[in-house]
Write a protein that holds these residues in place. Structure first.
Motif, PDB file in Angstrom:
ATOM      1  N   VAL A  64     120.308  -8.771 -84.800  1.00 23.74           N
ATOM      2  CA  VAL A  64     119.026  -8.898 -85.483  1.00 23.74           C
ATOM      3  C   VAL A  64     118.592  -7.519 -85.976  1.00 23.74           C
ATOM      4  O   VAL A  64     118.298  -6.636 -85.167  1.00 23.74           O
ATOM      5  CB  VAL A  64     117.962  -9.487 -84.528  1.00 23.74           C
ATOM      6  N   PRO A  65     118.559  -7.298 -87.311  1.00 21.40           N
ATOM      7  CA  PRO A  65     118.131  -5.997 -87.832  1.00 21.40           C
ATOM      8  C   PRO A  65     116.692  -5.674 -87.401  1.00 21.40           C
ATOM      9  O   PRO A  65     115.853  -6.565 -87.314  1.00 21.40           O
ATOM     10  CB  PRO A  65     118.202  -6.164 -89.345  1.00 21.40           C
ATOM     11  N   THR A  66     116.424  -4.396 -87.121  1.00 23.24           N
ATOM     12  CA  THR A  66     115.088  -3.933 -86.763  1.00 23.24           C
ATOM     13  C   THR A  66     114.753  -2.677 -87.563  1.00 23.24           C
ATOM     14  O   THR A  66     115.644  -2.031 -88.129  1.00 23.24           O
ATOM     15  CB  THR A  66     114.982  -3.628 -85.252  1.00 23.24           C
ATOM     16  N   ASN A  67     113.487  -2.342 -87.617  1.00 25.70           N
ATOM     17  CA  ASN A  67     113.019  -1.120 -88.287  1.00 25.70           C
ATOM     18  C   ASN A  67     113.527  -0.994 -89.721  1.00 25.70           C
ATOM     19  O   ASN A  67     113.926   0.075 -90.158  1.00 25.70           O
ATOM     20  CB  ASN A  67     113.407   0.132 -87.478  1.00 25.70           C
ATOM     21  N   ASP A  68     113.531  -2.109 -90.445  1.00 25.10           N
ATOM     22  CA  ASP A  68     113.939  -2.140 -91.863  1.00 25.10           C
ATOM     23  C   ASP A  68     115.385  -1.730 -92.103  1.00 25.10           C
ATOM     24  O   ASP A  68     115.745  -1.308 -93.203  1.00 25.10           O
ATOM     25  CB  ASP A  68     113.013  -1.274 -92.721  1.00 25.10           C
ATOM     26  N   ALA A  69     116.237  -1.828 -91.099  1.00 29.07           N
ATOM     27  CA  ALA A  69     117.660  -1.507 -91.270  1.00 29.07           C
ATOM     28  C   ALA A  69     118.306  -2.531 -92.202  1.00 29.07           C
ATOM     29  O   ALA A  69     117.953  -3.713 -92.195  1.00 29.07           O
ATOM     30  CB  ALA A  69     118.372  -1.511 -89.924  1.00 29.07           C
ATOM     31  N   LEU A  70     119.254  -2.077 -93.012  1.00 30.95           N
ATOM     32  CA  LEU A  70     120.004  -2.944 -93.915  1.00 30.95           C
ATOM     33  C   LEU A  70     121.471  -2.907 -93.529  1.00 30.95           C
ATOM     34  O   LEU A  70     122.011  -1.849 -93.212  1.00 30.95           O
ATOM     35  CB  LEU A  70     119.846  -2.474 -95.361  1.00 30.95           C
TER      36      LEU A  70
END
Length: 89
Positions: A64-70
């Motif tokens: 699950v991506p967090t902190n606007d990670a791509l």
């Protein structure tokens, strides 16, 4: 690249800076179930994490991506042989 997955996720990774140059890279990074990971530092982390290794149950798991990670998917067809085992390549 996912090297192993089950309760523990084992990956190789490369992160890039704003100019497209490699910033951080490595291999054999182990992320325990329900932990977060910071790919810039190459370790499990709570702050500045890029994703969460979510464990819904014994077989349902998500990054699950967090902190606007791509993230970019570079390949498909990774299969789990059994929990915490090597992945078929």
């Amino acid at each position: 690249m996912i090297e192993e997955y089950g309760h523990t996720l084992v990956i190789s990774w490369v992160t890039f800076d704003e100019n497209g140059q490699p910033h951080s890279q490595g291999s054999d990074l182990k992320i325990r179930r329900t932990y977060h990971c910071d790919l810039d530092s190459g370790q499990e982390a709570n702050e500045d994490a890029d994703f969460w290794w979510q464990q819904v149950d014994k077989t349902e798991r998500y990054t699950v991506p967090t902190n606007d990670a791509l993230f970019v998917v570079l390949g498909r067809g990774v299969k789990e042989k059994s929990a915490d085992s090597k992945v078929e390549k």
